[in-house]
Design a protein around this motif. Structure first.
Motif, PDB file in Angstrom:
ATOM      1  N   UNK A  28       0.876  -1.169   0.000  1.00 32.71           N
ATOM      2  CA  UNK A  28       0.000   0.000   0.000  1.00 32.71           C
ATOM      3  C   UNK A  28       0.911   1.215   0.000  1.00 32.71           C
ATOM      4  N   UNK A  29       0.571   2.243  -0.780  1.00 34.18           N
ATOM      5  CA  UNK A  29       1.565   3.286  -1.004  1.00 34.18           C
ATOM      6  C   UNK A  29       0.905   4.640  -1.223  1.00 34.18           C
ATOM      7  N   UNK A  30       1.719   5.669  -1.140  1.00 33.17           N
ATOM      8  CA  UNK A  30       1.333   7.017  -1.561  1.00 33.17           C
ATOM      9  C   UNK A  30       0.260   7.650  -0.708  1.00 33.17           C
ATOM     10  N   UNK A  31      -0.706   8.285  -1.402  1.00 35.64           N
ATOM     11  CA  UNK A  31      -1.752   9.009  -0.711  1.00 35.64           C
ATOM     12  C   UNK A  31      -2.597   8.138   0.197  1.00 35.64           C
ATOM     13  N   UNK A  32      -2.713   6.850  -0.133  1.00 31.68           N
ATOM     14  CA  UNK A  32      -3.494   5.952   0.729  1.00 31.68           C
ATOM     15  C   UNK A  32      -2.861   5.847   2.113  1.00 31.68           C
ATOM     16  N   UNK A  33      -1.537   5.711   2.163  1.00 27.97           N
ATOM     17  CA  UNK A  33      -0.850   5.645   3.460  1.00 27.97           C
ATOM     18  C   UNK A  33      -0.940   6.987   4.164  1.00 27.97           C
TER      19      UNK A  33
END
Length: 497
Positions: free
Chosen positions: A41-46
């Motif tokens: 899970x990466x980027x804006x989601x984190x």
């Protein structure tokens, strides 16, 4: 508690938060692992999960190539799309019980998922599009991301937190910085400079000094980015809850000179009442007040309304005149501003409907002040509604937002006058169907009464009847026919033979 302890506590809290994500995340992680791949899970989601604002869109990155990603996702759901596959992205929708279990009582949550192969995109000096390159490591993918707060990841299904560039610390400090040097980041993709402005408003974070310096030094490089990408980023900024800070950053760094030069041009122009620092500050205030009034509109947030508020006075620089006694006038800045807005928004590739709506609102934004004493005749109300057409509700918002005077008495008078106008519109609308303002006779009836066929004269007669309808209200077919015959006879007498 030391700084390191605070970070460790924050990291532990981060992992705990991420454990509450939809079970689909762990399920995907297990499927990718079974296929010999790693999933994060990466980027804006984190970032959003750490802020307690995680939505239903989940972004993942993986070492798997696009064909493998597609195969795995199709084993989960038939709702898979491959529109971004050539760029390494495959998306899908997964529906699962709310809360992840049978206790959801039938409620379903739809997760929109995008999985992208590790990337290392880059612009070459003369390109308007980034070259897509697939990478082999998570760290290589993260260092190419725009900002450190978007360069954190969580491995699935084990929930190992990965933060090689200090994103968690910057998130806690509310700072926008880049994983590598800002110069390298903005050279790889110049649009990131505009994204920095957008995140300044969206997250209400402060750009690091080195980010601001790089934006100022490299502003001209935005020219290689396509108008469509610039438009999309500008729209996202304008649609944030508090766009002033981001727009101010664009102006401060010189980026606005390249993408929306009409905005910084307003800094030089004081408004005619000398009630504001300058027209630039006034325009930002009008934008903020228009946002506060958006509950009146069916669409929220409303891009057209916000663009019209931001740009409503861009005709002032071209129309400024110095009058006697030190006064300044901006005659016809509404008309000039509408033309400038039409040209700029067209260049930015906004849709024809958006361009038409924004320019129409700008052209009409002073119309109310032509009736500033608050005494509106029925014909004036009808004409106002007719001219506004389907932009009437947005015009209400813009006109009200355009009052930024510090004189409370004047502000109250203007508000009461506009309240009166809206009340008169409602009254006449109930009586006369103002929303579909038409003459009492249609084209077929006009031709039958005058004994003429289709042509220019029918249009002239129609416009005559419409003006008559605006001035006198509904006449009914008989009185309208009588007025039409009298107009035709007078016209026929006046027409040279």
């Amino acid at each position: 508690m030391s700084g390191a302890d605070r970070l460790n506590r924050a990291q532990a809290n981060a992992v705990a938060e991420l454990l509450r994500i939809a079970p689909v995340a762990d399920r995907l992680g297990e499927l990718f692992a079974a296929a010999g791949h790693r999933l994060f899970l990466v980027g804006g989601s984190v970032r959003d999960a750490l802020r307690g604002e995680l939505g239903h869109d989940l972004d993942f990155t993986t070492d798997a190539r696009p064909d493998d990603i597609e195969a795995i996702l199709r084993s989960v759901t038939p709702a898979v799309w491959t529109i971004g596959k050539e760029f390494g992205t495959v998306g899908c929708r997964v529906d699962e019980p709310a809360g992840g279990g049978p206790e959801a009582n039938g409620a379903v949550v739809s997760w929109v998922i995008e999985v992208t192969t590790f990337r290392s995109d880059v612009y070459v000096s003369d390109s308007r599009k980034p070259q897509v390159r697939f990478g082999d490591t998570l760290e290589g993918d993260l260092v190419r991301r725009d900002f450190t707060v978007n360069a954190m990841a969580v491995e699935l299904p084990g929930h190992r937190f990965v933060d090689p560039y200090g994103g968690l610390a910057h998130l806690a400090a509310e700072v926008i910085d880049t994983p590598g040097t800002p110069e390298q980041s903005f050279n790889d993709d110049p649009l990131r400079m505009m994204r920095a402005a957008r995140f300044t408003s969206q997250l209400m974070f402060t750009p690091a000094p080195r980010v601001i310096a790089a934006m100022s030094a490299m502003a001209e490089r935005i020219a290689i980015v396509s108008a469509e990408r610039v438009r999309d980023e500008l729209s996202k900024l304008v649609l944030t809850d508090r766009p002033r800070a981001g727009l101010g950053l664009l102006v401060h760094t010189g980026l606005a000179e390249r993408v929306l030069p009409e905005l910084p041009a307003l800094r030089l122009e004081r408004d005619e009442h000398h009630r504001h620092k300058d027209v630039y500050e006034h325009s930002l205030t009008v934008l903020e007040q228009a946002i506060d009034l958006e509950s009146r509109l069916s669409e929220q947030p409303d891009l057209v309304s916000r663009l019209a508020a931001l740009l409503h006075d861009i005709g002032k620089p071209a129309t400024r005149r110095f009058e006697a006694a030190g006064k300044v006038s901006f005659h016809h800045h509404d008309v000039v501003g509408a033309k400038l807005a039409r040209k700029r928004l067209t260049a930015l590739r906004y849709s024809a409907d958006q361009v038409a709506a924004v320019s129409e609102l700008i052209e009409l934004h002073l119309r109310f002040h032509g009736y500033g004493d608050g005494h509106w005749t029925d014909s004036a109300v009808r004409r106002y509604v007719r001219d506004a057409g389907d932009q009437l509700e947005r015009l209400h918002v813009l006109t009200r937002a355009d009052c930024t005077t510090r004189n409370k008495g004047k502000a109250d008078r203007l508000r009461r006058a506009y309240d009166n106008l809206e009340a008169r519109i409602d009254e006449l609308a109930a009586e006369e169907e103002l929303a579909s303002l038409r003459p009492d006779l249609d084209g077929t009836q006009i031709m039958a009464i005058l004994g003429i066929g289709p042509g220019r004269e029918v249009g002239e007669a129609y416009r005559f009847l419409l003006e008559l309808r605006i001035e006198e209200g509904p006449l009914g077919p008989e009185r309208a026919a009588e007025a039409l015959r009298a107009w035709w006879a007078a016209r026929d007498t006046a027409t040279p033979r």
